[in-house]
Write a protein that holds these residues in place. Structure first.
Motif, PDB file in Angstrom:
ATOM      1  N   ASP A  98      -5.279   8.975  -9.690  1.00  0.00           N
ATOM      2  CA  ASP A  98      -3.832   8.927  -9.486  1.00  0.00           C
ATOM      3  C   ASP A  98      -3.069   8.533 -10.751  1.00  0.00           C
ATOM      4  OD1 ASP A  98      -1.585   9.224  -7.969  1.00  0.00           O
ATOM      5  OD2 ASP A  98      -1.577   7.165  -7.223  1.00  0.00           O
TER       6      ASP A  98
ATOM      7  N   ASP B  64       0.850  -1.189   0.000  1.00  0.00           N
ATOM      8  CA  ASP B  64       0.000   0.000   0.000  1.00  0.00           C
ATOM      9  C   ASP B  64       0.888   1.242   0.000  1.00  0.00           C
ATOM     10  OD1 ASP B  64      -2.081   1.706   0.087  1.00  0.00           O
ATOM     11  OD2 ASP B  64      -2.698   1.266   2.148  1.00  0.00           O
ATOM     12  N   ASN B  65       1.270   1.677  -1.203  1.00  0.00           N
ATOM     13  CA  ASN B  65       2.132   2.849  -1.325  1.00  0.00           C
ATOM     14  C   ASN B  65       1.331   4.140  -1.208  1.00  0.00           C
ATOM     15  OD1 ASN B  65       4.507   1.309  -1.903  1.00  0.00           O
ATOM     16  ND2 ASN B  65       3.709   0.947  -3.957  1.00  0.00           N
ATOM     17  N   GLU B  66       2.042   5.252  -1.092  1.00  0.00           N
ATOM     18  CA  GLU B  66       1.363   6.545  -1.102  1.00  0.00           C
ATOM     19  C   GLU B  66       0.689   6.768  -2.450  1.00  0.00           C
ATOM     20  OE1 GLU B  66       3.945   9.697  -0.068  1.00  0.00           O
ATOM     21  OE2 GLU B  66       4.379   8.934   1.955  1.00  0.00           O
ATOM     22  N   SER B  67       1.286   6.237  -3.511  1.00  0.00           N
ATOM     23  CA  SER B  67       0.709   6.357  -4.851  1.00  0.00           C
ATOM     24  C   SER B  67       0.037   5.051  -5.221  1.00  0.00           C
ATOM     25  CB  SER B  67       1.807   6.689  -5.873  1.00  0.00           C
ATOM     26  OG  SER B  67       1.303   6.569  -7.195  1.00  0.00           O
TER      27      SER B  67
END
Length: 592
Positions: free
Chosen positions: A397, A358-361
């Motif tokens: 995104d 679960d990345n920021e992006s």
């Protein structure tokens, strides 16, 4: 003399009030007996804790309802007309009507899964002949009225003896303890996710058990995990009879699902690869998701059931029959995408979950999911089924440094903030187009490929607005299928929905001979449906899509009707025949 009359008047009123309390208690007891009929619809508890909670809840809830009816309907008349004969007759009639309404509610709940409301009453009135059969609806009220008159007279003649026993305070205390205790237990059960208790939340009419979830979350307190490993008895017949399937050729299968994927945004400028791919394969131009959120959309796709079943307790430990059959036939199942906490809990149980960090992006997460799928499928030496879920459009995104496409003017007028989100959304879809191209470049040509959206998308960052909006923009999604061995380029212009994808695959490629109604909503995307409606939503709020209108209904029976474009509210009453079918479909698989 005048004082003596006033004193006698006060005594008479006091005796009538005391009689009224005991009469209300008696009717609370009768209401409990009638209330047992609700358990025929939801099933009885399977453990002592369930029985204990249900006993306390039943005593407290129906005693409280009986007292409220007395307080509103009978007590004011006691003060205005303090004459025992008039009051006894009037109270008996009120009690009879109340119990008849409760009995009718048990019939409605068993048939539709909803309690009486103005909306439900309108529907039930149109279906009255089917609901009320025989002569019981005539005999029963007469029998209840006789019982009420007998009880009213019996209590009145013995009210002095009852008052001398002086047990009224004890009875009130007992009922009060039951009422408060049931709510305290429910607060704990809601926090600990004890489904043996919370599954009865909507069983009784006008029941609103207290919860602690919102308070706990606002205070940063985590929910308590339930240690209850005992599975409750099944309440669903899913399937209606054992499936008879035999896969002979065992083709590989790939589902690519894109969260927040609007059908009207799939064009040659925004998604050139997927647009061209759709031209070369089967393209469904009027396809609806089963919901406007990830949970309801994915549920309708894999379980092929309408969203009213999403809260069925059975499905928290029963995975979709589709994936069960694939696993039994020797398929390797892989799930690729970000971490999810889906409803029902068992929806992905048959998969080997290869979760991306679960990345920021979210775009970076989708890139990792794509790479992991490509690596995984190249390592397989047996038939496989993969579900690749891409999420970037949900958050508008794109990865850092993504060049994207030029901005354009939207076809319809938008607010300034929406214009920004519109073009950012297009950038995100263009990025996803590249990921889909990378995935399909490595997939064998004889693979069944299904590409669709989990749900649609509004140009808004307001989650509450999106979850309550059932416009075509929020539920109409693309559906493109490449069938091995079938006609390639073909446009399908009749309305289809997520409910029809799994039945089509199970019938055509898995050779399941059961009628689709035995394990799904009974629809198939391969032919037009006989029904004139499509259910979109979950068990708390849903929309009924018809030819020229969209009806949105919440759990309290409040409804709004819009035109087919969802931009104008129509001033008309709800249509009964289709709604009756909807309600019955939502109860069809429950055990009687």
């Amino acid at each position: 003399m005048i004082e003596r009359k006033k004193e006698l008047g006060r005594d008479r009123v006091s005796r009538l009030v005391s009689w009224g309390h005991w009469f209300a208690l008696f009717n609370g007891f009768l209401a409990m007996i009638v209330g047992v009929r609700f358990l025929d619809s939801v099933g009885t508890p399977d453990s002592w804790i369930g029985w204990g909670y249900l006993t306390l809840s039943t005593i407290g809830h129906f005693s409280f309802l009986a007292f409220i009816v007395y307080l509103v309907m009978v007590f004011p008349v006691t003060l205005l007309l303090p004459y025992s004969k008039i009051l006894r007759g009037y109270a008996a009639v009120v009690a009879t009507l109340s119990l008849c309404i409760l009995l009718y509610d048990t019939v409605i709940y068993d048939d539709y899964g909803l309690h009486l409301s103005p909306f439900v009453f309108d529907i039930a009135w149109e279906d009255l002949n089917a609901l009320l059969q025989g002569t019981s609806y005539i005999v029963t009220p007469i029998g209840i009225l006789i019982l009420e008159l007998t009880a009213a007279n019996f209590l009145w003649k013995r009210i002095d003896k009852i008052q001398k026993i002086n047990c009224g305070n004890k009875v009130v205390a007992f009922v009060g303890i039951c009422f408060v205790s049931s709510h305290l237990i429910h607060i704990w059960a809601d926090a600990a996710e004890v489904y043996e208790i919370t599954r009865f939340d909507d069983t009784y009419p006008l029941s609103y058990p207290a919860t602690a979830k919102t308070f706990m979350e606002s205070q940063g307190v985590e929910r308590i995990a339930s240690n209850n490993s005992v599975l409750p008895q099944p309440t669903l017949s899913y399937p209606k009879s054992p499936l008879q399937c035999r896969i002979t050729e065992q083709p590989n299968m790939l589902f690519i699902t894109v969260e927040s994927f609007r059908a009207d945004m799939l064009d040659e400028h925004t998604m050139p690869f997927l647009y061209q791919y759709g031209q070369q394969n089967q393209r469904f131009n009027e396809h609806l998701s089963g919901g406007n959120t990830f949970d309801s959309g994915m549920f309708s796709l894999l379980y092929a059931l309408q969203g009213s079943y999403i809260n069925a307790e059975d499905l928290n430990y029963t995975s979709p029959l589709f994936t069960q059959q694939l696993k039994q036939q020797g398929y390797q199942l892989g799930l690729f995408g970000p971490e999810a906490d889906p409803r029902p809990a068992a929806i992905f149980n048959d998969f080997d979950a290869i979760i991306s960090p679960d990345n920021e992006s979210m775009a970076e997460t989708d890139i990792i999911s794509t790479k992991r799928f490509i690596k995984w499928q190249q390592q397989q030496n047996q038939p496989w089924f993969a579900l690749v879920n891409l999420k970037s459009p949900e958050n508008f995104d794109t990865p850092v440094g993504f060049l994207g496409i030029e901005t354009v003017r939207p076809n319809k007028p938008l607010r300034p903030a929406e214009k920004v989100l519109f073009n950012q959304y297009r950038q995100s879809l263009n990025f996803i187009d590249g990921q889909i191209k990378s995935i399909l470049a490595k997939v064998p040509a004889d693979t069944l490929v299904i590409i669709t959206g989990v749900n649609g998308k509004l140009f808004s960052s307001n989650h509450a607005e999106s979850s309550s909006n059932y416009s075509p923009q929020n539920v109409q999604v693309p559906l493109i299928i490449s069938w091995p061995g079938y006609e390639k380029a073909k446009d399908v212009d009749y309305r289809t929905s997520h409910y029809g994808i799994v039945p089509a695959v199970m019938t055509q490629l898995m050779n399941c001979t059961n009628p689709a109604k035995e394990y799904s909503a009974g629809r198939s995307i391969l032919s037009p449906n006989s029904e004139t409606w499509t259910y979109v939503g979950n068990n708390r709020m849903f929309a009924i899509y018809q030819q020229n209108e969209i009806t949105v209904i919440d759990r309290h029976g409040k409804y709004r009707i819009y035109n087919r474009d969802y931009d104008k509210r129509l001033k008309k009453k709800i249509g009964a025949p289709e709604l009756i079918q909807v309600m019955r479909e939502g109860r069809r698989l429950y055990n009687n």
